[in-house]
Design a protein around this motif. Sequence first.
Motif, PDB file in Angstrom:
ATOM      1  N   VAL A  51       0.855  -1.205   0.000  1.00 45.17           N
ATOM      2  CA  VAL A  51       0.000   0.000   0.000  1.00 45.17           C
ATOM      3  C   VAL A  51       0.889   1.253   0.000  1.00 45.17           C
ATOM      4  N   ILE A  52       1.935   1.223   0.853  1.00 45.52           N
ATOM      5  CA  ILE A  52       2.849   2.376   0.937  1.00 45.52           C
ATOM      6  C   ILE A  52       3.507   2.617  -0.425  1.00 45.52           C
ATOM      7  N   MET A 110      -0.386   2.357   7.617  1.00 48.40           N
ATOM      8  CA  MET A 110       0.218   1.102   7.152  1.00 48.40           C
ATOM      9  C   MET A 110       1.534   0.819   7.884  1.00 48.40           C
ATOM     10  N   GLU A 150      -0.662   6.098   4.609  1.00 48.21           N
ATOM     11  CA  GLU A 150       0.727   5.605   4.620  1.00 48.21           C
ATOM     12  C   GLU A 150       1.197   5.334   6.049  1.00 48.21           C
ATOM     13  N   THR A 167      -3.613  10.854   2.185  1.00 47.03           N
ATOM     14  CA  THR A 167      -2.746   9.737   1.774  1.00 47.03           C
ATOM     15  C   THR A 167      -1.617   9.536   2.790  1.00 47.03           C
ATOM     16  N   ILE A 227       1.129   4.157  -2.989  1.00 47.84           N
ATOM     17  CA  ILE A 227       0.915   5.599  -2.763  1.00 47.84           C
ATOM     18  C   ILE A 227       2.140   6.396  -3.230  1.00 47.84           C
ATOM     19  N   LYS A 228       3.339   5.882  -2.913  1.00 49.17           N
ATOM     20  CA  LYS A 228       4.561   6.596  -3.311  1.00 49.17           C
ATOM     21  C   LYS A 228       4.665   6.708  -4.840  1.00 49.17           C
TER      22      LYS A 228
END
Lengths: 211, 128
Positions: free
Chosen positions: A120-121, B54, B51, B47, A124-125
């Motif tokens: 997920v990270i 997570m 992040e 977001t 997003i990045k």
Amino acid sequence: MVVDIIKKFINSVLRSLFKKKKHVRLGLYGPPNGGKTTLANRICQDWLGEEMGKVSSIAHETREIQIKEQVNIKSKGRELSFNLVDTPGIATRIDYEDFMKVGLKEKEAKKRAKEATKGVIDAIKWLDDMDAVVIVLDATKDPYSQVNITIIGNLAARNIPVLLVGNKVDLKKADLKRIEAAFPQYNVIGISAKYGNNVDKFYEGLFALVG
Amino acid sequence: MALTLHFIPYAEIEDLGSARRVKKIIDLVKENKIVLLEGKLKKQEETDLIEITMEEISDKFKGIELAVISPEKKDKDFFKKLKHNFFGLLLGDRVGFTIIGPAAIVKEIKKDPDKIELFTQDIKKKKK
């Protein structure tokens, strides 16, 4: 404010350069289990004759960014080349116990959960690196989830062109109108990535998006 | 089991930088509180919140449920629209509400134009 305007200007100049090259980085984004990898496989099968990634009914099957370079698609005498980026599903919650409920052993479930959070990270990045994005939503599910709104809102703020796909229209519960009502400012195309329903229209949508 | 609702007025986060805003929310949610924030986060902060959530996920902390409620823009009357836009410009991110709850407690938040439904986890079942 001025910085935002300058950023938007630079982005639009860069994007127009990419458009001219007809070689864009196209990202597949959306919540888990919407069918991103199934759609990626459909595109790759149709134009490269090979699959891109493994699909599963268990959520978070794709936990790493997958890239297929130089996918060339043709429609009505036009040609489009792009690098296809399949991303892990974006979620706000990941519970290893959910994986255990579908048959995974505790150790395996915890490992999957850990990898999924990293996925997920990463997804997003990578948002900043996309030239255009296809949001893949499960048309049988409620489209008003905050994750969908957050992803789409972020792309709009970054001026990245978006195409909305309502996947799984082969299922009775699918309701494309709900997606259209939730995001009236976007073009929504209903498809079944699994069975190939309406994919021609999807390819036309891609040309309209980045062509 | 009692649910704790923690209200954060916009004034409390107004002067904080993005990172501190997000951290403040996450810290409260990790204490098993449901945060009711006056106003909304910026898109990038949303977001960032996902992040950081997570990064924080563990056996105990399963993540968050999040919903942003903005006033409806259904007014077709020109002057009402103008008034709405004016207050929007004036108040900025202060308009609307944001609900953030721990996933261990909040199963789902459903939004409807007229109501917000917050479904909690069945704690009894989980204890068995």
